[in-house]
Scaffold this motif. Structure first.
Motif, PDB file in Angstrom:
ATOM      1  N   LEU A 183      55.405   2.616 129.206  1.00 34.89           N
ATOM      2  CA  LEU A 183      55.420   2.898 130.340  1.00 34.89           C
ATOM      3  C   LEU A 183      56.888   2.783 130.694  1.00 34.89           C
ATOM      4  O   LEU A 183      57.515   2.094 131.601  1.00 34.89           O
ATOM      5  CB  LEU A 183      55.101   1.627 131.270  1.00 34.89           C
ATOM      6  CG  LEU A 183      53.330   1.315 130.665  1.00 34.89           C
ATOM      7  CD1 LEU A 183      52.407   0.506 131.458  1.00 34.89           C
ATOM      8  CD2 LEU A 183      52.749   2.710 131.728  1.00 34.89           C
ATOM      9  N   CYS A 232      55.310   6.021 136.228  1.00 33.72           N
ATOM     10  CA  CYS A 232      56.375   5.596 134.826  1.00 33.72           C
ATOM     11  C   CYS A 232      55.027   7.194 133.639  1.00 33.72           C
ATOM     12  O   CYS A 232      53.890   7.141 134.184  1.00 33.72           O
ATOM     13  CB  CYS A 232      55.309   4.666 134.550  1.00 33.72           C
ATOM     14  SG  CYS A 232      55.873   3.625 134.982  1.00 33.72           S
ATOM     15  N   PHE A 256      53.506   7.550 130.380  1.00 31.60           N
ATOM     16  CA  PHE A 256      52.819   6.135 129.338  1.00 31.60           C
ATOM     17  C   PHE A 256      52.373   6.907 128.085  1.00 31.60           C
ATOM     18  O   PHE A 256      51.262   7.963 128.344  1.00 31.60           O
ATOM     19  CB  PHE A 256      50.748   6.485 130.145  1.00 31.60           C
ATOM     20  CG  PHE A 256      49.789   5.499 129.187  1.00 31.60           C
ATOM     21  CD1 PHE A 256      49.833   4.337 128.417  1.00 31.60           C
ATOM     22  CD2 PHE A 256      48.864   6.339 129.101  1.00 31.60           C
ATOM     23  CE1 PHE A 256      48.997   3.895 127.372  1.00 31.60           C
ATOM     24  CE2 PHE A 256      47.495   5.987 128.263  1.00 31.60           C
ATOM     25  CZ  PHE A 256      48.377   4.867 127.326  1.00 31.60           C
ATOM     26  N   LEU A 266      47.077  -1.236 130.963  1.00 35.55           N
ATOM     27  CA  LEU A 266      46.849  -0.421 131.908  1.00 35.55           C
ATOM     28  C   LEU A 266      46.779  -1.306 133.435  1.00 35.55           C
ATOM     29  O   LEU A 266      47.171  -0.903 134.526  1.00 35.55           O
ATOM     30  CB  LEU A 266      46.651   0.979 131.766  1.00 35.55           C
ATOM     31  CG  LEU A 266      47.428   1.649 130.184  1.00 35.55           C
ATOM     32  CD1 LEU A 266      45.600   2.943 129.946  1.00 35.55           C
ATOM     33  CD2 LEU A 266      48.251   2.266 131.002  1.00 35.55           C
ATOM     34  N   ILE A 278      50.186   5.867 137.389  1.00 34.01           N
ATOM     35  CA  ILE A 278      50.842   6.267 135.700  1.00 34.01           C
ATOM     36  C   ILE A 278      50.486   7.374 135.294  1.00 34.01           C
ATOM     37  O   ILE A 278      49.459   7.850 135.462  1.00 34.01           O
ATOM     38  CB  ILE A 278      49.681   5.075 134.540  1.00 34.01           C
ATOM     39  CG1 ILE A 278      50.264   3.797 135.584  1.00 34.01           C
ATOM     40  CG2 ILE A 278      49.996   5.084 133.711  1.00 34.01           C
ATOM     41  CD1 ILE A 278      49.677   2.629 134.370  1.00 34.01           C
TER      42      ILE A 278
END
Length: 171
Positions: free
Chosen positions: A32, A47, A49, A72, A83
């Motif tokens: 992440l 972030c 992933f 997550l 994300i």
């Protein structure tokens, strides 16, 4: 940490990534990385992933899926991040990754988490076996996960969907 998913592998947080080992002895690193929108200071906590393994998985491993989803969901719950999942298309499996991520993410039983999807076309140049330049187009699939209550919700959605469908040289 209380899990939303039964049957997960024990995992540990190691800075920007989480690590666990499956029953098949596959070491999984779930990254992440907070570097997605570097030119947009309003989205500082976004972030990217992605998952790296030391060898390919053989067959279906429900505990692997559950562990990824647990990481997550807990990350979203604890940190209020955004994300972004970018499905690598270069091996021809981008759409399969996107489909699998859609199946997996639909199992996150948290109505406060929202998922958005996008695809863009990237023109790619490759050199064939004769040394000739060959143009091709890659479809790149991406998903965004965030809480509906995120303080930068509107900006994140706008930035995620902004731009042309053709993102050549921009990814």
């Amino acid at each position: 940490m209380e899990s939303n998913f039964s049957e997960i592998y024990p995992y540990q947080s190691l800075g920007k990534y989480y690590q666990f080992t499956t029953a098949q002895n596959i070491v999984v690193h779930l990254f992440l990385d907070p570097k997605w929108f570097p030119d947009n200071p309003e989205i500082a906590e976004a972030c990217s992933f992605f998952i790296l393994t030391n060898k390919p998985s053989i067959g279906v491993d429900i505990r692997l899926r559950n562990t990824v989803l647990d990481i997550l969901a807990n990350f979203l719950k604890e940190n209020e991040p955004i994300i972004i999942y970018h499905c690598d298309p270069h091996d021809g499996k981008g759409h399969k990754r996107f489909t699998k991520f859609n199946r997996w993410s639909s199992l996150i039983n948290d109505q406060t988490i929202e998922k958005h999807d996008r695809q863009v076309i990237v023109k790619d140049l490759k050199i064939d076996e004769d040394g000739n330049c060959v143009r091709s187009e890659l479809v790149v699939y991406a998903s965004l996960l965030l809480r509906k209550t995120h303080p930068n919700y509107e900006a994140a959605i706008r930035i995620f969907y902004s731009g042309d469908l053709d993102q050549t040289g921009k990814l």
